[in-house]
Design a protein around this motif. Structure first.
Motif, PDB file in Angstrom:
ATOM      1  N   GLY A  54     -12.762  -7.474  16.782  1.00 30.27           N
ATOM      2  CA  GLY A  54     -13.694  -7.519  15.789  1.00 30.27           C
ATOM      3  C   GLY A  54     -13.080  -7.595  14.565  1.00 30.27           C
ATOM      4  N   LEU A  55     -11.984  -7.823  14.245  1.00 32.27           N
ATOM      5  CA  LEU A  55     -11.133  -7.872  13.003  1.00 32.27           C
ATOM      6  C   LEU A  55     -11.861  -8.802  12.045  1.00 32.27           C
ATOM      7  N   GLY A  56     -12.280 -10.057  12.043  1.00 29.62           N
ATOM      8  CA  GLY A  56     -12.904 -10.997  11.443  1.00 29.62           C
ATOM      9  C   GLY A  56     -14.409 -10.676  11.295  1.00 29.62           C
ATOM     10  N   LEU A  57     -15.244  -9.774  12.061  1.00 29.12           N
ATOM     11  CA  LEU A  57     -16.583  -9.630  12.003  1.00 29.12           C
ATOM     12  C   LEU A  57     -16.949  -8.750  10.883  1.00 29.12           C
ATOM     13  N   LEU A  68      -9.330 -14.557   7.044  1.00 33.94           N
ATOM     14  CA  LEU A  68      -8.496 -15.508   8.110  1.00 33.94           C
ATOM     15  C   LEU A  68      -6.961 -15.162   7.923  1.00 33.94           C
ATOM     16  N   VAL A  69      -6.673 -14.449   6.844  1.00 37.88           N
ATOM     17  CA  VAL A  69      -5.479 -14.108   6.678  1.00 37.88           C
ATOM     18  C   VAL A  69      -4.846 -12.966   7.670  1.00 37.88           C
ATOM     19  N   THR A  90     -12.678 -16.286  20.268  1.00 35.47           N
ATOM     20  CA  THR A  90     -13.617 -15.343  19.938  1.00 35.47           C
ATOM     21  C   THR A  90     -13.761 -15.203  18.202  1.00 35.47           C
ATOM     22  N   ALA A  91     -12.847 -15.147  17.860  1.00 39.90           N
ATOM     23  CA  ALA A  91     -12.742 -15.100  16.362  1.00 39.90           C
ATOM     24  C   ALA A  91     -13.446 -16.216  15.720  1.00 39.90           C
ATOM     25  N   VAL A  92     -13.065 -17.319  16.263  1.00 42.61           N
ATOM     26  CA  VAL A  92     -13.770 -18.741  15.502  1.00 42.61           C
ATOM     27  C   VAL A  92     -15.344 -18.621  15.919  1.00 42.61           C
ATOM     28  N   VAL A  93     -15.509 -18.153  17.085  1.00 36.92           N
ATOM     29  CA  VAL A  93     -17.161 -18.087  17.245  1.00 36.92           C
ATOM     30  C   VAL A  93     -17.741 -17.115  16.571  1.00 36.92           C
ATOM     31  N   ALA A 120     -16.184 -14.930  23.593  1.00 35.64           N
ATOM     32  CA  ALA A 120     -16.845 -16.247  23.469  1.00 35.64           C
ATOM     33  C   ALA A 120     -15.935 -17.223  23.057  1.00 35.64           C
ATOM     34  N   THR A 121     -16.131 -18.534  23.356  1.00 33.91           N
ATOM     35  CA  THR A 121     -15.198 -19.808  23.144  1.00 33.91           C
ATOM     36  C   THR A 121     -15.985 -20.857  22.522  1.00 33.91           C
TER      37      THR A 121
END
Length: 376
Positions: A54-57, A68-69, A90-93, A120-121
């Protein structure tokens, strides 16, 4: 831009490094090379406890709301440790859904991704086609209250255990994104044998797969291209970690390997080659961090920065791997030495989300469309 990491970013990097060193050392990596599973569930659970999925969510969906950093810092540590698992896809999706998913779709999927209970991918690349929007051949057509998807995707990371696939397909002449259940009728996933055994890649076939209309993201070519840029930056970060470790292994070898009564690192030719490796590592770090920061700040040159980083790293990672192998000599060819695993990952990173030629072509196109920048 300030390249100095904040206290929180430094803590994230150190915590990630410690976790991988403790629970996924190189012995663990080797033990999983021939396993059918995409990821060690225990390690993935620990990364979820650390907050990686969940870092980028967005925080409203139980994420950490980072950029993104921060994602690139974790990706770098994964590369250095040859870590496996669906962190990057997963981060990208997740970023795609947060930007273009309907409120209902975001509420359904993002908290699950943030918790790490499912992943997810992205199913984007296709066989014998460039890793760009021009290479998309899969199709989506509207049928009643659904979309029907047909096509073949390749090099889909960790698709075997994924719950959702983000599929990019052509609809009415343009690319669009659809969130597909991995177990939906018509979806066939086959494990691929690739050069890189430290990660799992799959072929995904879509034969008349029906997708509800609310599973289409409200994106378009520009949004998908931006997602490609962000995925490329994360790939650069992974390659940075690989290159960093290759340099460490090479310095360790050349300072302990003795010939003619002295370490081979004393010889000028060896010093020059190691110095060239260090320059490529530092250049990769600068290009990758700048591209991530530019994306987070949404600067005018964010797309150019992503292309510059991707093209530089695609070429540089292979060069660092080749020099490391040369300086190790015969021991570097053996299965028992870890070097070949890093070389394989570096080679895979050099083509994921487009090789140097793809990104250079796009960079030239971006510069031609901005005469003021090109002439500056």
């Amino acid at each position: 831009m300030n390249f100095e990491l904040s206290k929180e970013q430094s803590m994230l990097r150190e915590a990630s490094r410690d976790l991988l060193a403790d629970r996924a050392p190189i012995e663990h990596v080797r033990a999983w090379l021939d396993r059918d599973e995409d990821v060690d569930p225990e390690v993935w659970r620990l990364t979820a406890d650390l907050g990686w999925p969940g870092l980028g969510l967005p925080e409203e969906y139980d994420g950490s709301g980072q950029g993104l950093v921060e994602l690139a810092l974790v990706a770098e540590e994964l590369g250095c440790a040859l870590g496996r698992g669906p962190f990057a896809p997963t981060a990208v999706v997740g970023r795609a859904l947060a930007a273009g998913g309907s409120p209902g779709l975001r509420s359904e999927v993002l908290p699950v991704l943030a918790a790490g209970s499912s992943w997810a991918t992205w199913a984007f690349a296709e066989p014998r086609a460039p890793w760009s929007l021009d290479g998309v051949r899969a199709t989506a057509r509207a049928v009643e209250d659904t979309f029907v998807l047909d096509g073949v995707k390749t090099a889909v990371q960790d698709a075997g255990g994924a719950r959702w696939l983000l599929v990019t397909a052509l609809h009415e002449g343009g690319p669009a994104s659809f969130l597909v259940d991995r177990d939906a009728p018509g979806v066939t996933v086959r494990r691929q044998r690739t050069l890189d055994p430290t990660r799992a890649f799959h072929e995904v076939r879509l034969d008349g797969v029906r997708v509800p209309r609310d599973r289409r993201l409200t994106d378009g070519p520009a949004a998908i291209q931006r997602l490609l840029d962000e995925a490329s930056v994360l790939r650069c970060a992974d390659a940075l970690g690989v290159m960093r470790r290759l340099l460490e292994l090479t310095v360790e070898h050349t300072t302990t390997r003795v010939q003619f009564g002295q370490p081979i690192g004393i010889f000028q030719a060896v010093k020059h080659s190691a110095a060239d490796m260090a320059l490529l590592v530092h250049g990769t770090r600068a290009a990758t961090h700048y591209a991530a920061m530019a994306a987070d700040a949404d600067t005018d040159d964010a797309a150019r920065a992503a292309c510059a980083a991707a093209s530089y790293v695609s070429a540089g990672s292979g060069e660092v791997a080749a020099r490391a192998l040369q300086l190790h000599g015969g021991i570097g060819f053996t299965w028992e030495h870890d070097l070949h695993l890093y070389l394989r990952r570096a080679r895979a990173d050099s083509v994921l989300y487009g090789d140097a030629a793809v990104h250079r072509d796009r960079l030239c196109a971006l510069l031609r469309s901005s005469p003021a920048v090109a002439s500056a």
